[in-house]
Write an enzyme that holds these catalytic residues in place. Structure first.
Site, PDB file in Angstrom:
ATOM      1  N   HIS A  12       5.671  74.842 -26.593  1.00  0.00           N
ATOM      2  CA  HIS A  12       6.326  74.339 -27.797  1.00  0.00           C
ATOM      3  C   HIS A  12       7.768  74.811 -27.899  1.00  0.00           C
ATOM      4  O   HIS A  12       8.302  74.917 -29.007  1.00  0.00           O
ATOM      5  CB  HIS A  12       5.550  74.819 -29.040  1.00  0.00           C
ATOM      6  CG  HIS A  12       4.155  74.282 -29.133  1.00  0.00           C
ATOM      7  ND1 HIS A  12       3.876  72.978 -29.457  1.00  0.00           N
ATOM      8  CD2 HIS A  12       2.957  74.878 -28.930  1.00  0.00           C
ATOM      9  CE1 HIS A  12       2.565  72.801 -29.461  1.00  0.00           C
ATOM     10  NE2 HIS A  12       1.986  73.933 -29.137  1.00  0.00           N
ATOM     11  N   LYS A  25       0.550  65.660 -22.392  1.00  0.00           N
ATOM     12  CA  LYS A  25       0.468  66.203 -23.750  1.00  0.00           C
ATOM     13  C   LYS A  25       0.742  65.026 -24.692  1.00  0.00           C
ATOM     14  O   LYS A  25       1.878  64.556 -24.790  1.00  0.00           O
ATOM     15  CB  LYS A  25       1.501  67.311 -23.957  1.00  0.00           C
ATOM     16  CG  LYS A  25       1.433  67.948 -25.347  1.00  0.00           C
ATOM     17  CD  LYS A  25       1.035  69.404 -25.241  1.00  0.00           C
ATOM     18  CE  LYS A  25       1.008  70.077 -26.597  1.00  0.00           C
ATOM     19  NZ  LYS A  25       0.437  71.423 -26.547  1.00  0.00           N
ATOM     20  N   HIS A  36       1.600  81.283 -24.221  1.00  0.00           N
ATOM     21  CA  HIS A  36       1.049  80.025 -24.712  1.00  0.00           C
ATOM     22  C   HIS A  36       2.105  79.210 -25.442  1.00  0.00           C
ATOM     23  O   HIS A  36       2.317  78.023 -25.155  1.00  0.00           O
ATOM     24  CB  HIS A  36      -0.134  80.301 -25.641  1.00  0.00           C
ATOM     25  CG  HIS A  36      -0.796  79.062 -26.134  1.00  0.00           C
ATOM     26  ND1 HIS A  36      -1.872  78.494 -25.492  1.00  0.00           N
ATOM     27  CD2 HIS A  36      -0.523  78.260 -27.186  1.00  0.00           C
ATOM     28  CE1 HIS A  36      -2.237  77.400 -26.137  1.00  0.00           C
ATOM     29  NE2 HIS A  36      -1.432  77.243 -27.182  1.00  0.00           N
TER      30      HIS A  36
END
Length: 290
Positions: free
Chosen positions: A177, A223, A161
């Site tokens: 990220h 995003k 993730h």
């Protein structure tokens, strides 16, 4: 720790020690060059359209010899192709992939950054002092598979993730990220950088900043804003977020801390005994406090 809490002086000190110990951090302007371009605009919730305020790539250059030559980076890159990006689709983990996970954790544990994090966590009685047991704890936090989408099998883990990125119901990007993954996706034309995000009235970021808030599209999805460190080593991020995760039992933990010149909000979501997500939000930088 609870919601949006100011870090204690002790926690602030140890996180800054991790920063100073991160000798594998790449240097802006020499090891990599970014081009921030325009400030990204507002995106309505649920929309996958954004005006592109950055016609060129975010990363103009990255020294790939360092990505290949520094052990933690090379093992990290090996992990990036091991996952199915859609939640709800069960992960099939091969013996080779399990070995790659372990090699990454082994390499991270050899660094001064992770040794300092381990020492701190042992002192706080959050981690076992035995390095092999601590490695198993790290494995459970970052690599143990769990159900993110209730309809499917074990379809996710913290590492996937946070560092690799996922898509949820084919409608939104979740996670992603990490700057190395972003660079590699962008290099192959899979990610489209739309511009940087800065809060109203806040300074625009500099191209030598090590923390950015970005807007981008991936797999046809947008995003609207995602926070990430830039140039830092994989071990720094693993160490930092492992500490925040283990020092709290809250479902969501948010800690405001000044690391080097950056005032950050470090956010960690828990998924049982594993990380659900973790990311930095840049609150201010450029040597200016909040």
């Amino acid at each position: 720790m609870s919601r949006s809490q100011q870090a204690t002086p002790e926690l602030t000190e140890v996180l800054n020690q991790l920063w100073r110990l991160d000798t594998n951090r790449l240097n802006p302007g020499t090891d990599y060059i970014i081009s921030l371009q325009g400030r990204a605009g507002f995106v309505a919730q649920g929309s996958n359209y954004a005006k592109d305020m950055a016609k060129a790539l975010l990363f103009k250059y990255v020294n790939e010899d360092k990505l290949r030559g520094i052990k933690t980076y090379s093992h990290f890159v090996n992990l990036l192709d091991n996952y199915e990006s859609s939640t709800g689709v069960s992960e099939r983990v091969t013996a080779e992939e399990l070995q790659e996970n372990r090699l990454f954790i082994d390499s991270v544990m050899e660094t001064n950054v992770m040794k300092r994090a381990h020492k701190y966590l042992v002192g706080k009685r959050q981690s076992p002092s035995d390095p092999e047991q601590f490695k198993r704890q790290l494995y459970d936090i970052w690599f143990r598979l769990y159900h993110r989408d209730k309809s499917g099998g074990e379809d996710s883990c913290g590492f996937e993730h946070v560092f690799v990125g996922e898509t949820k119901f084919g409608q939104e990007i979740v996670g992603l990220h990490n700057w190395v993954q972003f660079y590699l996706l962008e290099k192959h034309g899979h990610v489209d950088y739309k511009g940087y995000k800065a809060r109203d009235g806040k300074d625009t970021p500099d191209e030598d900043d090590h923390v950015l808030n970005l807007q981008f599209s991936w797999k046809g999805l947008l995003k609207p804003v995602g926070g990430c460190f830039v140039g830092v080593s994989p071990e720094f991020e693993v160490a930092l977020f492992t500490i925040i995760f283990l020092m709290s039992t809250e479902k969501m933990t948010s800690v405001v801390v000044k690391v080097d010149e950056y005032v950050l909000e470090l956010v960690v979501y828990r998924h049982g005994k594993s990380i659900g997500t973790s990311f930095p939000k840049l609150l201010s930088g450029n040597h200016k406090d909040l």
